[in-house]
Scaffold this active site. Sequence first.
Site, PDB file in Angstrom:
ATOM      1  N   LYS A 172       0.838  -1.212   0.000  1.00 13.01           N
ATOM      2  CA  LYS A 172       0.000   0.000   0.000  1.00 13.01           C
ATOM      3  C   LYS A 172       0.873   1.262   0.000  1.00 13.01           C
ATOM      4  CE  LYS A 172      -3.469   2.804   0.663  1.00 13.01           C
ATOM      5  NZ  LYS A 172      -4.710   3.005  -0.021  1.00 13.01           N
ATOM      6  N   LYS A 240      -0.721  11.264   5.843  1.00 11.78           N
ATOM      7  CA  LYS A 240      -0.399  10.183   6.800  1.00 11.78           C
ATOM      8  C   LYS A 240       0.274   9.018   6.074  1.00 11.78           C
ATOM      9  CE  LYS A 240      -3.515   7.283   7.262  1.00 11.78           C
ATOM     10  NZ  LYS A 240      -3.909   5.997   6.680  1.00 11.78           N
TER      11      LYS A 240
END
Length: 294
Positions: A172, A240
Amino acid sequence: MTVRIGFIGLGIMGRPMGLNLIKAAYPLSVYARRPDMMEALTHQGATACECPQEVASQSDVIITMVSDTPDVEHVILGEKGIIHGAQADSVVIDMSTISPSATRRIAETLSKQGIQMLDAPVSGGEQGAIDGALSIMVGGKEEIFQRVLPIFEVLGKNIVHTGGHGAGQVTKACNQIVIAQTLVAISEAFILAKVSGVDPAKVRAALLGGFAGSRVLETHGQRILDHNFEPGFKARLHQKDMRISMEAAHEMGIALPGAALATQQLNALIGEGLGEEDSSALATILERVSGITI
Ligand code: NAP
């Protein structure tokens, strides 16, 4: 025996994912820290719980879809967390995007109580969640992956087991690096077109048919042209994710200079107070630098 599923975190992604599991006839227990967030699911037959521990006590598989690493640590290992309610051999699937190294630590802690864990972050956005068409990148034991594959097949279409604990989160991070830098590239291309008197919408149309074409150009390219930054994927979440990549680069001693540049631009976007906008609002930072509106 019907697998009982627990679901924790019912935001932009979690809510439609939970609804798809109900549609697929899985009994679902849910928890959200704001009770009103559970209503869309309880109206469809889900059971509302008071804490993650209660969800875990009545589930065989517990899915978490919260924001960041400390949130996952809190709902899994904290007071009234999953670890206090889950039975041995139950499976915790964390589908949030968090740190790979923290994931390995959480999996290790759970394994001491015989609780299995998979990291399974997703790509595909809100629409992919609604359509049950997410890309799912899975880390953890192969046999556990095979056991819960039918659940992944309700939520996604492109489901790839990429390795042991943390491998899904590493995958990811790679995904987010590509998207962030593609966003920067598209913004720069549109600014060059605009300042040269060429319609950026026509540039997008031309590029879509060639090697520069991508889902990012298709979806985010259109958002940038429309200046429609309704999320979608909030900029603060992309920031983030880039922080996770930067921390991984630091831990591993590697250089990711392109990703670092995109991270700085996302930092500036958050500094402008636009963290709740879609991450494609990154284009506005480059517009300001050049004094050009796309
Ligand atoms: P979101 O809309 O902000 O939802 C996150 C949910 O998690 C919120 O409902 C939040 O509760 C809950 N939550 C956060 N911390 C919690 C805690 N400590 N305890 C209990 N609940 C907590 O975010 P999202 O877009 O659904 O994203 C969820 C995850 O998927 C993130 O890791 C994100 O990076 C990832 N992701 C998102 C997308 C996307 O396009 N949106 C795509 C791929 C991956 P409150 O409502 O009370 O704040």
